[in-house]
Design a protein around this motif. Structure first.
Motif, mmCIF file in Angstrom:
data_model
loop_
_atom_site.group_PDB
_atom_site.id
_atom_site.type_symbol
_atom_site.label_atom_id
_atom_site.label_comp_id
_atom_site.label_asym_id
_atom_site.label_seq_id
_atom_site.Cartn_x
_atom_site.Cartn_y
_atom_site.Cartn_z
ATOM 1 N N PHE A 1 -4.778 5.373 -4.941
ATOM 2 C CA PHE A 1 -5.534 4.622 -3.928
ATOM 3 C C PHE A 1 -7.018 4.976 -3.998
ATOM 4 C CE2 PHE A 1 -7.211 3.755 0.301
ATOM 5 C CZ PHE A 1 -6.688 2.498 0.570
ATOM 6 N N GLU A 2 -7.319 6.263 -4.042
ATOM 7 C CA GLU A 2 -8.722 6.702 -4.092
ATOM 8 C C GLU A 2 -9.375 6.311 -5.420
ATOM 9 O OE1 GLU A 2 -8.512 10.856 -3.304
ATOM 10 O OE2 GLU A 2 -7.823 10.578 -1.220
ATOM 11 N N LYS B 1 0.814 -1.217 0.000
ATOM 12 C CA LYS B 1 0.000 0.000 0.000
ATOM 13 C C LYS B 1 0.847 1.266 0.000
ATOM 14 C CE LYS B 1 -3.911 -2.028 2.523
ATOM 15 N NZ LYS B 1 -4.738 -1.927 3.753
ATOM 16 N N GLU B 2 2.043 1.186 0.572
ATOM 17 C CA GLU B 2 2.894 2.365 0.647
ATOM 18 C C GLU B 2 3.356 2.847 -0.722
ATOM 19 O OE1 GLU B 2 6.094 1.557 3.283
ATOM 20 O OE2 GLU B 2 4.809 1.340 5.054
ATOM 21 N N HIS C 1 -12.666 4.055 -5.869
ATOM 22 C CA HIS C 1 -13.785 4.587 -6.659
ATOM 23 C C HIS C 1 -14.247 3.573 -7.707
ATOM 24 C CE1 HIS C 1 -15.589 6.878 -10.031
ATOM 25 N NE2 HIS C 1 -16.156 7.574 -9.054
ATOM 26 N N LEU D 1 1.344 3.201 -3.283
ATOM 27 C CA LEU D 1 0.207 3.823 -3.966
ATOM 28 C C LEU D 1 0.062 5.265 -3.505
ATOM 29 C CD1 LEU D 1 -2.469 0.985 -3.576
ATOM 30 C CD2 LEU D 1 -0.925 1.357 -5.510
ATOM 31 N N SER D 2 0.026 6.184 -4.449
ATOM 32 C CA SER D 2 -0.258 7.576 -4.095
ATOM 33 C C SER D 2 -1.707 7.695 -3.643
ATOM 34 C CB SER D 2 -0.015 8.481 -5.308
ATOM 35 O OG SER D 2 -0.979 8.217 -6.316
ATOM 36 N N ASP D 3 -2.031 8.779 -2.983
ATOM 37 C CA ASP D 3 -3.413 8.997 -2.550
ATOM 38 C C ASP D 3 -4.365 9.008 -3.743
ATOM 39 O OD1 ASP D 3 -2.539 9.168 0.047
ATOM 40 O OD2 ASP D 3 -2.538 11.368 0.116
ATOM 41 N N VAL D 4 -3.913 9.592 -4.851
ATOM 42 C CA VAL D 4 -4.765 9.682 -6.039
ATOM 43 C C VAL D 4 -5.063 8.291 -6.589
ATOM 44 C CG1 VAL D 4 -4.883 10.483 -8.433
ATOM 45 C CG2 VAL D 4 -3.985 12.001 -6.655
#
Length: 570
Positions: free
Chosen positions: A217-218, A209-210, A222, A212-215
């Motif tokens: 990941f989100e 998970k580390e 989605h 993955l950027s927030d964008v």
């Protein structure tokens, strides 16, 4: 082995995802054998070691293991059994150890069906010194302008095909393709370590998970993708019960199969994603054409440099550095494989690659084989050209001309839909067979879209080999690369990438034909026209005219002048 009750231990060139090209972390076979090829299998007993390699690596394996107590088993030669058959014939009463996370379920199940005693155990990690760590680079997204379909659209297509089944995916290229994500975990192949489990309603991605950027990941959330830690995959498998599970035992590791095989019903078949990613959509095809124009420009600049340089001042390694630089300084973001450059006898080793410490010096005579490719955001390329460095004898011109003719024999084929690579392979071999010569490898392999340069299932290889039954489809991209290899003398190969496309449709059915994607001249200095028929001459001239037309707008005056001469009609 002794401490674990193991009589025979098996090591291959794979990773946890049954990949052909693997992160440096998984170069276990190289660590123990010194064999650096991309495909090999090592069988170790208490008093012997056997290395199994195919025809691409016969000579290379012998040279690289010359100082080891290893017997090279040359697959495809008389009396040599594949590694699994060797185990079945010689190890029936022995306990065989292997790392079930690095061996396909199909391989282990075949041995088990023959009554062999298998133990899944990693014996090497504890004694593997100075091991390269796994990548921690961030993943990145490949936009729809390159892929043609969004991640959500691809997932919905797969879900519609599931029919209530659960689909477990180990294959890194399939995961990267489906999610429109790329990474830097594997040299030359932009994938990342991950597992995927797809249900009718839910999709689970197991990844660090580390990274993955927030964008990203989100965006995954989605699109209905639940992200879990990479190491949570096997514990998760233990929770799956009473499901109908779809998996490809050739591309799923044995430990994955063992974790779900006794509590669920398994449907063995090629992954739904495999066929989908090998059939390029119109956006991918448009981009692939552009990628090959970029690649052609880089190769023409390299050719001009090679042809106008004093060869006496160059080594194979200098040539390798130059052709790589021509791509990376233009449009490529990476190479698609480790560049192969072989001068004269070194070219007889199909996958020989020079290093700073191991290379031959060139002369203004003989031939050099350059097999190279690039990763562009528009596509993946792979091309081989053989060049004259000066004076060459009549024999070399004869075989170069026959190899070139063989390549065009396949490229110009028109055939009914439903035929497979095994049925078409003879087109590329017949002129060489007429002279009692063959090459110990396939004629062609599928190529991914900003993915692996070797992509299954499309391939062109003799029907007697396994894996050649896939019916070619419009949208497949694959290589056409016949050759001749005379150990201790020279090797010759000509390679273009072809796009399979729909041709005429009539009362006999749908016909298919091929389009050249590669846009790079062949060395006319190596052709002896007496061995060409009128049709091949016309095809070659038309191809060279197309190369000039497509590339010339991207070149300066001196480069265009060089290209004009290199693509002159014969």
């Amino acid at each position: 082995m002794y401490e674990n009750g193991i009589d025979v231990y098996f090591i291959n060139t794979s990773d946890y995802h049954v990949s052909e090209y693997v992160p440096e972390y998984f170069r276990t076979l190289y660590y123990f054998s010194n064999f650096s090829g991309s495909l090999g299998q090592l069988i170790i007993t208490f008093d012997h070691a056997y290395l199994f390699v195919d025809g691409r690596y016969h000579t290379q394996a012998e040279k690289e293991t010359a100082e080891q107590e290893i017997e090279v088993m040359k697959l495809g030669t008389e009396g040599v059994l594949p590694a699994d058959e060797f185990l079945i014939n010689n190890c029936r009463d022995l306990r065989i150890g292997l790392d079930g996370k690095c061996v396909s379920a199909a391989f282990v199940r075949k041995l088990q069906k023959k009554g062999l005693n298998i133990k899944s155990v990693d014996l090497y990690s504890s004694i593997y010194e100075d091991r390269t760590p796994l990548s921690k680079d961030m993943l990145y997204e490949l936009g729809v302008k390159y892929t043609g379909l969004s991640r959500k659209e691809k997932i919905e297509i797969i879900k519609k095909c599931l029919g209530g089944r659960c689909h477990i995916v180990n294959n890194l290229e399939s995961i990267a393709y489906l999610l429109n994500l790329r990474g830097n975990d594997v040299p030359y192949t932009p994938v990342f370590l991950a597992y995927l489990v797809i249900y009718q309603n839910d999709v689970y991605l197991f990844v660090d998970k580390e990274r993955l950027s927030d964008v990203i990941f989100e965006g995954l959330l989605h699109d209905g993708v639940i992200v879990k830690d990479y190491n949570a995959f096997y514990p998760f498998l233990k929770t799956i019960r009473h499901e109908l599970i779809l998996l490809d035992e050739e591309k799923v590791n044995y430990d994955t199969y063992a974790a779900v095989g006794f509590k669920n019903k398994i449907h063995h078949m090629m992954s739904l994603i495999e066929d989908m990613k090998t059939i390029k959509n119109q956006v991918e095809i448009k981009n692939a054409r552009l990628a090959h124009i970029y690649d052609g420009v880089a190769m023409v600049r390299f050719m001009k440099w090679l042809k106008t340089s004093d060869k006496e001042e160059l080594s194979e390694y200098d040539v390798k550095i130059k052709v790589n630089r021509c791509r990376l300084e233009y449009k490529a973001f990476d190479l698609s494989f480790n560049t192969i450059v072989g001068y004269n006898e070194n070219a007889a080793m199909m996958h020989y690659s020079p290093t700073p410490d191991k290379h031959a010096m060139l002369k203004n005579e003989g031939i050099i084989l350059v097999d190279s490719g690039g990763q562009y955001f528009e596509g993946t390329t792979d091309i081989t050209r053989t060049f004259a460095l000066g004076k060459v004898n009549a024999e070399i011109k004869l075989y170069f001309t026959l190899v070139l003719k063989s390549m065009f024999n396949l490229a110009q084929a028109k055939f009914l839909k439903g035929l497979n690579g095994g049925q078409l392979d003879i087109l590329a071999r017949k002129d060489l067979w007429d002279r009692g010569i063959d090459y110990r490898c396939g004629t062609g392999h599928g190529v991914g879209h900003v993915l692996a340069v070797h992509e299954m299932p499309p391939n062109i290889r003799p029907a007697i080999n396994s894996g050649s039954s896939y019916a070619l489809k419009a949208g497949n991209i694959f290589s056409d690369e016949p050759g001749v290899y005379f150990e201790g003398k020279y090797g010759i190969r000509c390679e273009n990438l072809l796009l399979c496309k729909n041709d005429v449709k009539n009362e006999y059915g749908q016909f298919l034909s091929f389009e050249h994607l590669t846009m790079v001249p062949f060395d006319l200095d190596l052709i002896d026209k007496q061995y060409l028929d009128e049709k091949t001459v016309a095809c070659l001239n038309a191809y060279h005219q197309e190369v000039y037309t497509r590339l010339s707008p991207y070149l300066d005056d001196e480069e265009r002048k060089f290209l004009k001469q290199a693509t002159r009609s014969i």
